[in-house]
Design an enzyme around this catalytic site. Structure first.
Site, PDB file in Angstrom:
ATOM      1  CB  ALA A   1      -0.944   0.007   1.200  1.00 51.35           C
ATOM      2  CB  ALA A   2       3.956   2.346   1.626  1.00 49.81           C
TER       3      ALA A   2
ATOM      4  CE  LYS B   1      -1.262   2.533  -7.770  1.00 52.78           C
ATOM      5  NZ  LYS B   1       0.043   2.985  -7.206  1.00 52.78           N
TER       6      LYS B   1
ATOM      7  CB  CYS C   1       5.051   2.158 -12.118  1.00 51.05           C
ATOM      8  SG  CYS C   1       6.248   1.964 -10.800  1.00 51.05           S
TER       9      CYS C   1
END
Lengths: 166, 326
Positions: free
Chosen positions: B132-133, B137, B252
């Protein structure tokens, strides 16, 4: 499940609800769809949506939003909590104009000659809503903000305006 | 007196010297699959536009954000595929505007919004963000869910959780639980999740636009290590989601080894999983996943995955696939 190694649901949130009702005029019913949690061995109290659960096997670091870092009467709601729920406040609200709001966000103190005259307040602006928890001391109003949030605004904002409250 | 016009634009950091874009060597390997290779190299070295989205938990957030953008930033334009969001010029600094501190909005890369668009979390659901970090999002999921339900924001690195906690507090989110577990062995709860997002650690080649086009080469050994982690994360996510639930895998990076190959491995090794067709939202130019990369071939359903190329969508580079457990 409403408990894990680090967090548990607060058995009785009455002192927090009472403080919010007596000081800020926020009705306890505002928080009916939330639960209050505490970190075991710590004084901070967190507020989380009622659907929130934890699992005993998870290494939980945070549950919802920190509401109070210390219990009343010495503790006060955090500025993040007030920014979220301050719209419901009916007492001790410092309504500030647009110029004053931006000055407070940039860390300035402003003159304050209206009610209330001392202590914690909800700082609110017509455009931006609740900005957070303020404090009135000796005729001056300040806004609590995390250092990180102020730091992001940068050194370019160090020369802060100092408008008076009208 | 008007709140914004009275104060003028926020001060900006001075712009650095202008440099001609040049292709990072790390990107040369994608010339054959990028389409127009020179356009890809040029775009990958150009500055990245910024995006802000309103925190709709705050009253009138979208209208207020529109006013803030109009007053502080010339050249801002509404993001056509995300209601209330704005695309801003690369030199804008919305994270330094005073209104940012109030939690009125959040700044994020446009490509990141696509992962949440694909996940499509609904109010009241149980959602896990496995990596999550720094929390953008996660926050967008919780806001999109109306802060109702449960979002688990997990990351294994404690230092990365600081920024995550800061974002969640500033936006005033109450439906998020932050956990620090190894995502590859995240403990299964009593009730499985409705949706899981795996925004996996990767070689980050799609972030070159944030770094002036500079990009370190990813060694084969490092890439192999990342692939092992990515495979394990995605397979674990598929175990944690309920039957009928959705797992979105995103990175990404452009590297097919970290994208199509990871998805193909997870689908092949997990019974009852299919990839769903993602056309991409209207207004965002996306491409399908690759079915061939050098010696590697994947089934034609891999075209259902989505790629963002900077020269086509004017975003960072991004890959995502939506998998459903059936």
């Amino acid at each position: 499940m409403h408990a894990c190694a680090a967090f548990e649901v607060l058995a009785d949130p009455t002192p927090y609800l009472r403080w919010l009702e007596e000081r800020f005029g926020i009705a306890p019913s505002t928080f009916e769809s939330y639960r209050w949690w505490r970190r075991r061995g710590a004084r901070a109290v967190w507020i989380a949506a009622r659907d929130v659960v934890v699992d005993a096997q998870w290494a939980v670091e945070a549950v919802g939003l920190v509401a109070f870092r210390k219990p009343p009467p010495r503790g006060y709601p955090t500025t993040a909590f007030v920014a979220r729920f301050g719209g419901f406040a009916t007492r001790r609200v410092a309504e500030v104009g647009d110029v004053e709001a931006l000055a407070l966000l940039r860390g300035a103190e402003i003159d304050w000659n209206s009610e209330p005259t001392a202590g914690p307040v909800v700082v609110r602006n017509a455009s931006l809503g609740a900005l957070g928890r303020g404090w009135i001391r000796s005729g001056r109003l300040t806004l609590e903000l995390r250092r990180e949030w102020r730091r992001r605004m940068g050194a370019a904002n160090d020369h802060q305006p100092n408008p008076s409250h009208n | 007196m008007d709140l914004l016009s009275s104060t003028g634009p926020a001060p900006r950091r001075p712009a650095g010297p202008t440099q001609a874009p040049r292709a990072a060597p790390a990107l040369h390997r994608y010339a054959a699959v990028a389409g127009d290779a020179q356009a890809f190299f040029d775009a990958a070295a150009s500055p990245l536009p910024r995006v802000v989205w309103p925190n709709t938990l705050r009253p009138r957030a979208a209208e207020t954000l529109a006013r803030v953008v109009g007053a502080r930033c010339a050249g801002g334009e509404p993001l056509s595929w995300w209601p209330g969001a704005w695309r801003l010029p690369p030199d804008s600094e919305p994270g330094r505007w005073p209104e940012f501190a109030t939690g009125l909005y959040h700044c994020q890369e446009e490509a990141s919004l696509l992962a949440v668009w694909a996940l499509d979390p609904q109010p009241g659901e149980r959602v896990l963000d496995l990596c999550a970090a720094p929390g953008g999002k996660t926050a967008l999921c919780a806001v999109r869910m109306g802060d109702r339900g449960l979002v688990i924001a997990n990351d294994s690195v404690l230092s990365r959780l600081v920024a995550l906690g800061d974002t969640l507090a500033r936006l005033g989110l109450t439906s998020v639980v932050v956990t620090r577990c190894d995502g590859r062995s995240f403990p299964a709860p009593a009730s499985p999740f409705d949706r899981v997002l795996v925004d996996a650690p990767c070689s980050c080649e799609g972030n070159s636009r944030k770094q002036g086009g500079r990009l370190p080469l990813c060694s084969p050994a490092k890439r192999d290590g990342l692939v092992r982690i990515q495979r394990a994360l995605l397979c674990r996510a598929l175990e944690l989601v309920r039957p009928g639930g959705v797992v979105v895998y995103s990175t990404c990076t452009y590297a097919p080894e970290e994208n199509e190959a990871v998805v193909a491995h997870a689908v092949a090794s997990t019974p009852g999983v299919r990839i769903e067709h993602l056309a991409g939202p209207r207004g965002l130019r996306t491409s399908g996943g690759l079915v061939r990369w050098g010696e590697a071939h994947w089934p034609t359903w891999m075209e259902h995955a989505v790629r963002l190329w900077p020269h086509r969508s004017d975003t960072g580079g991004f890959f995502l696939a939506r998998l459903r457990r059936v």
